[in-house]
Design an enzyme around this catalytic site. Sequence first.
Site, PDB file in Angstrom:
ATOM      1  N   TYR A 183     -12.004  -1.616   6.084  1.00  0.00           N
ATOM      2  CA  TYR A 183     -11.627  -1.016   7.466  1.00  0.00           C
ATOM      3  C   TYR A 183     -12.370   0.456   7.609  1.00  0.00           C
ATOM      4  CZ  TYR A 183      -7.434   2.016   6.272  1.00  0.00           C
ATOM      5  OH  TYR A 183      -6.634   2.964   5.772  1.00  0.00           O
ATOM      6  N   LYS A 184     -12.506   1.042   6.330  1.00  0.00           N
ATOM      7  CA  LYS A 184     -12.976   2.449   6.010  1.00  0.00           C
ATOM      8  C   LYS A 184     -13.392   2.447   4.705  1.00  0.00           C
ATOM      9  CE  LYS A 184      -8.909   5.427   4.881  1.00  0.00           C
ATOM     10  NZ  LYS A 184      -8.421   6.741   5.250  1.00  0.00           N
TER      11      LYS A 184
ATOM     12  N   TYR B 198       0.734  -1.171  -0.034  1.00  0.00           N
ATOM     13  CA  TYR B 198       0.075  -0.006   0.064  1.00  0.00           C
ATOM     14  C   TYR B 198       0.872   1.220   0.034  1.00  0.00           C
ATOM     15  CZ  TYR B 198      -4.278  -2.793   0.805  1.00  0.00           C
ATOM     16  OH  TYR B 198      -5.306  -3.644   0.706  1.00  0.00           O
TER      17      TYR B 198
ATOM     18  N   LYS C 187       6.125   9.868  13.820  1.00  0.00           N
ATOM     19  CA  LYS C 187       5.222   9.062  13.002  1.00  0.00           C
ATOM     20  C   LYS C 187       4.227   8.268  14.092  1.00  0.00           C
ATOM     21  CE  LYS C 187       3.028   6.887  10.530  1.00  0.00           C
ATOM     22  NZ  LYS C 187       2.839   6.359   9.030  1.00  0.00           N
TER      23      LYS C 187
ATOM     24  N   ARG D  63      -4.214  10.768  16.728  1.00  0.00           N
ATOM     25  CA  ARG D  63      -5.682  10.449  16.080  1.00  0.00           C
ATOM     26  C   ARG D  63      -6.422   9.448  16.645  1.00  0.00           C
ATOM     27  NH1 ARG D  63      -7.987  12.072  11.300  1.00  0.00           N
ATOM     28  NH2 ARG D  63      -9.072  10.784  10.019  1.00  0.00           N
TER      29      ARG D  63
ATOM     30  N   THR E 243       6.766   2.197   9.470  1.00  0.00           N
ATOM     31  CA  THR E 243       6.526   2.746  10.875  1.00  0.00           C
ATOM     32  C   THR E 243       7.142   1.906  11.913  1.00  0.00           C
ATOM     33  OG1 THR E 243       4.492   3.861  10.044  1.00  0.00           O
ATOM     34  CG2 THR E 243       4.790   3.495  12.458  1.00  0.00           C
TER      35      THR E 243
ATOM     36  N   CYS F  67      -2.579   1.089  10.676  1.00  0.00           N
ATOM     37  CA  CYS F  67      -2.001   2.086  11.305  1.00  0.00           C
ATOM     38  C   CYS F  67      -2.702   2.712  12.753  1.00  0.00           C
ATOM     39  CB  CYS F  67      -1.936   3.468  10.215  1.00  0.00           C
ATOM     40  SG  CYS F  67      -1.702   2.732   8.545  1.00  0.00           S
TER      41      CYS F  67
HETATM   42  N1  SAJ Z   1     -12.064   6.694  12.092  1.00  0.00           N
HETATM   43  C1  SAJ Z   1     -12.897   6.834  13.044  1.00  0.00           C
HETATM   44  N2  SAJ Z   1     -13.415   8.201  13.402  1.00  0.00           N
HETATM   45  C2  SAJ Z   1     -12.950   9.145  12.818  1.00  0.00           C
HETATM   46  C3  SAJ Z   1     -11.847   8.992  11.650  1.00  0.00           C
HETATM   47  C4  SAJ Z   1     -11.351   7.704  11.413  1.00  0.00           C
HETATM   48  O1  SAJ Z   1     -13.705   6.051  13.635  1.00  0.00           O
HETATM   49  O2  SAJ Z   1     -13.142  10.434  12.972  1.00  0.00           O
HETATM   50  C5  SAJ Z   1     -11.607   5.362  11.914  1.00  0.00           C
HETATM   51  C6  SAJ Z   1     -11.799   4.931  10.316  1.00  0.00           C
HETATM   52  O3  SAJ Z   1     -13.215   4.550  10.033  1.00  0.00           O
HETATM   53  C7  SAJ Z   1     -10.765   3.773  10.339  1.00  0.00           C
HETATM   54  C8  SAJ Z   1      -9.636   4.078  11.392  1.00  0.00           C
HETATM   55  O4  SAJ Z   1     -10.298   5.069  12.127  1.00  0.00           O
HETATM   56  O5  SAJ Z   1     -11.413   2.324  10.655  1.00  0.00           O
HETATM   57  C9  SAJ Z   1      -8.479   4.782  10.569  1.00  0.00           C
HETATM   58  O6  SAJ Z   1      -8.832   5.399   9.663  1.00  0.00           O
HETATM   59  P1  SAJ Z   1      -8.041   6.891   9.104  1.00  0.00           P
HETATM   60  O7  SAJ Z   1      -8.813   7.411   7.991  1.00  0.00           O
HETATM   61  O8  SAJ Z   1      -8.167   7.928  10.571  1.00  0.00           O
HETATM   62  O9  SAJ Z   1      -6.512   6.540   9.019  1.00  0.00           O
HETATM   63  P2  SAJ Z   1      -5.684   5.541   8.158  1.00  0.00           P
HETATM   64  O10 SAJ Z   1      -5.335   4.510   9.147  1.00  0.00           O
HETATM   65  O11 SAJ Z   1      -6.148   5.342   6.944  1.00  0.00           O
HETATM   66  O12 SAJ Z   1      -4.534   6.636   7.862  1.00  0.00           O
HETATM   67  C10 SAJ Z   1      -3.249   7.046   9.068  1.00  0.00           C
HETATM   68  C11 SAJ Z   1      -3.182   8.691   8.666  1.00  0.00           C
HETATM   69  N3  SAJ Z   1      -2.614   9.127   9.968  1.00  0.00           N
HETATM   70  C12 SAJ Z   1      -3.216  10.179  10.360  1.00  0.00           C
HETATM   71  O13 SAJ Z   1      -4.093  10.748   9.852  1.00  0.00           O
HETATM   72  C13 SAJ Z   1      -2.505  10.752  11.726  1.00  0.00           C
HETATM   73  C14 SAJ Z   1      -2.403   8.704   7.639  1.00  0.00           C
HETATM   74  O14 SAJ Z   1      -1.745   9.969   7.325  1.00  0.00           O
HETATM   75  C15 SAJ Z   1      -1.226   7.693   7.809  1.00  0.00           C
HETATM   76  O15 SAJ Z   1      -0.046   7.979   6.726  1.00  0.00           O
HETATM   77  C16 SAJ Z   1      -1.447   6.428   7.987  1.00  0.00           C
HETATM   78  O16 SAJ Z   1      -2.572   6.205   9.206  1.00  0.00           O
HETATM   79  C17 SAJ Z   1      -0.237   5.508   8.216  1.00  0.00           C
HETATM   80  O17 SAJ Z   1       0.001   4.704   7.225  1.00  0.00           O
HETATM   81  O18 SAJ Z   1       0.283   5.499   9.139  1.00  0.00           O
END
Ligand code: SAJ
Length: 403
Positions: A311-312, A9, A198, A205, A116, A252
Amino acid sequence: MVNVIGLGYIGLPTALMLASHGVEVVGTDYNKNLVSTLNSGHTTFKESGLDDLFKCAIISGIKFTIEYQVTDSYIISVPTPYDKFSKKVDASFVVRAITEVLKVAPGGATLIIESTVSPGTIEKAVRPVLKAENRTDINLVHAPERIIPGNMVFELIHNNRTIGADNKEIGEKVKELYTSFCQGEIVVTDIKTAEMTKVVENTFRAVNIAFANELAKICRHDGMDVYEIIKICNMHPRVNILQPGPGVGGHCISVDPWFLVGDYPSLAKVIDEAMKTNDSMPDFVLNRIYEIMKEEGMSDITRVGLYGLTYKENVDDMRESPTLQLLESQERHLATGLKVYDPFVVNDVVVNQYHSLDDFLNAIDFVVIMVKHNEIRDNIEKLRNKIILDCHNIIDLPNAYHI
Ligand code: SAJ
């Protein structure tokens, strides 16, 4: 030439981006099937803008192989899971990749680790491999990726980046490489600081989402509307609460914070609780399903369906997916029978899985929105006669329940 190791990815879009911006790139992965899919002209996952980037990189001459290349720059982007018991980072994929690279890397080569890792991992797990091989002529750099699935191509170009290096000169050289495509600011620092930033970004988050999930539980307990409350709070200039949901998945946010719990168990208390709160959400949703079934006088679980397996929204990645966690939990309670559908998952991965939205909806009376894919947002009319548990507050219908 840059040899990108690990074409998943992160590695694949990074390799394609470099190649599309004039850098000679060879992508290496030990997975023969993955390499042959790429060589047959197909990408290996769905991501907005990825296919166009792929075409551009092919025209620019990118190559894919299972062989490690003799060159002066390597980018390592292999998975770093966590050990489920110790919670510590499992750096074995990184170590394996480095070991292979060292067999061919010439003196003076730079190994850029994008995967990471927790603070100190490169010092504790990677540098000893170099020492054991007597390769003090190799430069180690950590350039953690920051792109978000769903918007990777845009973020690769526009996000700021961090580069951790042993000395400024090497850091600046690697910065120059990323400047070929990255328009964001690139900060050069030391390796341990880069490792920590990182993990901290994703932990921030995760903790914010956990706070929203805890608020959802409090509001459910006392009949308050969590979405209205978060909306109003976020109108304050210094408050920015994320959204509650059915759980936190992906490789992540649901993984990296555990590294800090694993390494600093007596210190990372808030993080530990936050991760447990997020992990509790699929069970919380399952309980809501039973509650609502009771309220609606429904007894047949086979007439209940989960919408979404990834997952999303709008990605095809199912790693650590809340739906899979909920299904596992349901199996543990010997209450199987829920139906499942996801437009992004074409293969059969669970029992009772459907492959068309209409067939899925025809088979159920009660739909649980686990993932807010665009498809369901565009078909809300079809839910008018269903019982709905909307885990993302996207449906404005009187028959919709919330978490
Ligand atoms: N989620 C919630 N509520 C929210 C936002 C997200 O429940 O308000 C959930 C999503 O549905 C999902 C999970 O959190 O299941 C993670 O999704 P995400 O969109 O928050 O993040 P990732 O895991 O897709 O990507 C994150 C990002 N990190 C940050 O924003 C700090 C991305 O920038 C990183 O590069 C990535 O992790 C990574 O590879 O580490």
